[in-house]
Design an enzyme around this catalytic site. Sequence first.
Site, PDB file in Angstrom:
ATOM      1  N   LYS A   1       0.821  -1.213   0.000  1.00 37.88           N
ATOM      2  CA  LYS A   1       0.000   0.000   0.000  1.00 37.88           C
ATOM      3  C   LYS A   1       0.856   1.266   0.000  1.00 37.88           C
ATOM      4  O   LYS A   1       0.630   2.171  -0.770  1.00 37.88           O
ATOM      5  CB  LYS A   1      -0.866   0.078   1.268  1.00 37.88           C
ATOM      6  CG  LYS A   1      -1.886  -0.980   1.430  1.00 37.88           C
ATOM      7  CD  LYS A   1      -2.751  -0.706   2.658  1.00 37.88           C
ATOM      8  CE  LYS A   1      -1.992  -0.743   3.984  1.00 37.88           C
ATOM      9  NZ  LYS A   1      -1.506  -2.060   4.390  1.00 37.88           N
TER      10      LYS A   1
ATOM     11  N   ARG B   1      -9.284   1.201   8.899  1.00 37.53           N
ATOM     12  CA  ARG B   1      -9.000  -0.215   9.137  1.00 37.53           C
ATOM     13  C   ARG B   1     -10.125  -0.908   9.891  1.00 37.53           C
ATOM     14  O   ARG B   1     -10.055  -2.122  10.091  1.00 37.53           O
ATOM     15  CB  ARG B   1      -7.714  -0.347   9.960  1.00 37.53           C
ATOM     16  CG  ARG B   1      -6.447  -0.499   9.123  1.00 37.53           C
ATOM     17  CD  ARG B   1      -5.275  -0.422  10.089  1.00 37.53           C
ATOM     18  NE  ARG B   1      -4.126  -1.186   9.703  1.00 37.53           N
ATOM     19  CZ  ARG B   1      -3.004  -0.652   9.210  1.00 37.53           C
ATOM     20  NH1 ARG B   1      -2.918   0.625   8.971  1.00 37.53           N
ATOM     21  NH2 ARG B   1      -1.976  -1.425   8.947  1.00 37.53           N
TER      22      ARG B   1
ATOM     23  N   ARG C   1      11.742  -7.112   4.933  1.00 38.65           N
ATOM     24  CA  ARG C   1      11.523  -5.774   4.400  1.00 38.65           C
ATOM     25  C   ARG C   1      12.804  -4.931   4.467  1.00 38.65           C
ATOM     26  O   ARG C   1      13.563  -5.008   5.421  1.00 38.65           O
ATOM     27  CB  ARG C   1      10.435  -5.094   5.227  1.00 38.65           C
ATOM     28  CG  ARG C   1       9.552  -4.282   4.313  1.00 38.65           C
ATOM     29  CD  ARG C   1       8.613  -3.386   4.905  1.00 38.65           C
ATOM     30  NE  ARG C   1       7.574  -3.753   5.805  1.00 38.65           N
ATOM     31  CZ  ARG C   1       6.313  -3.351   5.612  1.00 38.65           C
ATOM     32  NH1 ARG C   1       5.969  -2.714   4.533  1.00 38.65           N
ATOM     33  NH2 ARG C   1       5.416  -3.589   6.516  1.00 38.65           N
TER      34      ARG C   1
ATOM     35  N   ARG D   1      11.801  -2.555  11.736  1.00 43.30           N
ATOM     36  CA  ARG D   1      10.477  -2.240  12.275  1.00 43.30           C
ATOM     37  C   ARG D   1      10.186  -3.194  13.401  1.00 43.30           C
ATOM     38  O   ARG D   1      10.236  -4.404  13.222  1.00 43.30           O
ATOM     39  CB  ARG D   1       9.411  -2.335  11.174  1.00 43.30           C
ATOM     40  CG  ARG D   1       9.071  -0.973  10.594  1.00 43.30           C
ATOM     41  CD  ARG D   1       8.021  -1.053   9.530  1.00 43.30           C
ATOM     42  NE  ARG D   1       6.704  -1.406  10.043  1.00 43.30           N
ATOM     43  CZ  ARG D   1       5.577  -1.188   9.366  1.00 43.30           C
ATOM     44  NH1 ARG D   1       5.624  -0.607   8.167  1.00 43.30           N
ATOM     45  NH2 ARG D   1       4.421  -1.546   9.854  1.00 43.30           N
TER      46      ARG D   1
ATOM     47  N   ARG E   1      -0.722  -9.339  13.294  1.00 41.50           N
ATOM     48  CA  ARG E   1      -1.211  -8.265  12.419  1.00 41.50           C
ATOM     49  C   ARG E   1      -2.123  -8.835  11.327  1.00 41.50           C
ATOM     50  O   ARG E   1      -3.136  -8.248  10.976  1.00 41.50           O
ATOM     51  CB  ARG E   1      -0.034  -7.503  11.796  1.00 41.50           C
ATOM     52  CG  ARG E   1       0.647  -6.579  12.808  1.00 41.50           C
ATOM     53  CD  ARG E   1       1.977  -6.061  12.313  1.00 41.50           C
ATOM     54  NE  ARG E   1       1.864  -5.219  11.139  1.00 41.50           N
ATOM     55  CZ  ARG E   1       2.859  -4.981  10.290  1.00 41.50           C
ATOM     56  NH1 ARG E   1       4.043  -5.532  10.482  1.00 41.50           N
ATOM     57  NH2 ARG E   1       2.678  -4.211   9.260  1.00 41.50           N
TER      58      ARG E   1
HETATM   59  P1  AMP Z   1       1.147   0.296   8.845  1.00 40.68           P
HETATM   60  O1  AMP Z   1       2.397   1.089   8.705  1.00 40.68           O
HETATM   61  O2  AMP Z   1       0.005   0.873   8.065  1.00 40.68           O
HETATM   62  O3  AMP Z   1       1.348  -1.176   8.592  1.00 40.68           O
HETATM   63  O4  AMP Z   1       0.702   0.418  10.378  1.00 40.68           O
HETATM   64  C1  AMP Z   1       1.541  -0.042  11.427  1.00 40.68           C
HETATM   65  C2  AMP Z   1       0.736  -0.172  12.718  1.00 40.68           C
HETATM   66  O5  AMP Z   1       0.185   1.107  13.082  1.00 40.68           O
HETATM   67  C3  AMP Z   1      -0.475  -1.091  12.653  1.00 40.68           C
HETATM   68  O6  AMP Z   1      -0.133  -2.452  12.841  1.00 40.68           O
HETATM   69  C4  AMP Z   1      -1.321  -0.533  13.802  1.00 40.68           C
HETATM   70  O7  AMP Z   1      -0.793  -0.934  15.065  1.00 40.68           O
HETATM   71  C5  AMP Z   1      -1.091   0.961  13.664  1.00 40.68           C
HETATM   72  N1  AMP Z   1      -2.087   1.554  12.758  1.00 40.68           N
HETATM   73  C6  AMP Z   1      -1.858   2.124  11.539  1.00 40.68           C
HETATM   74  N2  AMP Z   1      -2.985   2.575  10.985  1.00 40.68           N
HETATM   75  C7  AMP Z   1      -3.979   2.291  11.862  1.00 40.68           C
HETATM   76  C8  AMP Z   1      -5.384   2.484  11.860  1.00 40.68           C
HETATM   77  N3  AMP Z   1      -6.012   3.049  10.815  1.00 40.68           N
HETATM   78  N4  AMP Z   1      -6.074   2.068  12.936  1.00 40.68           N
HETATM   79  C9  AMP Z   1      -5.468   1.495  13.999  1.00 40.68           C
HETATM   80  N5  AMP Z   1      -4.152   1.263  14.059  1.00 40.68           N
HETATM   81  C10 AMP Z   1      -3.403   1.651  13.002  1.00 40.68           C
END
Ligand code: AMP
Length: 227
Positions: free
Chosen positions: A16, A91, A130, A165, A176
């Site tokens: 994404k 989400r 990654r 990360r 996740r």
């Molecule tokens: P990402 O970088 O989008 O994979 O997000 C990393 C982490 O941030 C996720 O596993 C969640 O813990 C948190 N996170 C990101 N976006 C959201 C969201 N829209 N709602 C809740 N938690 C989020």
Amino acid sequence: MTQGDLVLMGPPGSGKGTQARRMVDELGYVQLATGDLFRAHLAQGTELGKLAQNYMSKGQYVPDDVTVKMVRERLADIPRKTRIVFDGFPRTVAQAEALDRLLKECGRSLTAVLLLEVPRDELLKRLGTRATCSRCQTVYSLAVRPPKVPGVCDRCGGPVSATARSDESPEVVKKRLEVYEAETKPVIEYYEKRGILKRVSGVGAMDEIGARLMALLERRKTPRSTA
Ligand code: AMP
């Protein structure tokens, strides 16, 4: 080109962020990525960053009220004429409903929701390996999609190294993916019912996937032909 804002959805590791950044570069969108915003807060040592980290480190979602408040604040800084690509938000169904309200409040609307689909086996391979360009933040998978020249970013020539990360250990990755199934799959249905969901295969080279997304967006602006 499309008139409104976009949501880019997909499981963790579906690409994404990478594709959202292309939309920024090639189509002039502004990216609103909640994961990036939480990481930026954490890097700055804010209270929000510390709170978010409690959830992120376990592979859980940050509570809806906290996430929506942060999105509301970020939205206020973006001029109305600038189109937004939402990346990693919404989400949950509650977030999707909140987004509808927020967009309405500021006279915006969603043109399409693009869902990147990637099989689970491939996600697991990608997430464990990654690597990121420290200059332009392009993300690679050393196992599945390494840079053409090792250690050098295809896009900007910057240095690419394994990403540290904290949420990419095997247990957290598994969690996740589980949370995605439970909480985010209903969001797909939410947009499907509304008729704005477009499914795109997220397997293949970054450019191929980008071209698929562009083709979908292009198709939307072309009036229906008789063919
Ligand atoms: P990402 O970088 O989008 O994979 O997000 C990393 C982490 O941030 C996720 O596993 C969640 O813990 C948190 N996170 C990101 N976006 C959201 C969201 N829209 N709602 C809740 N938690 C989020």
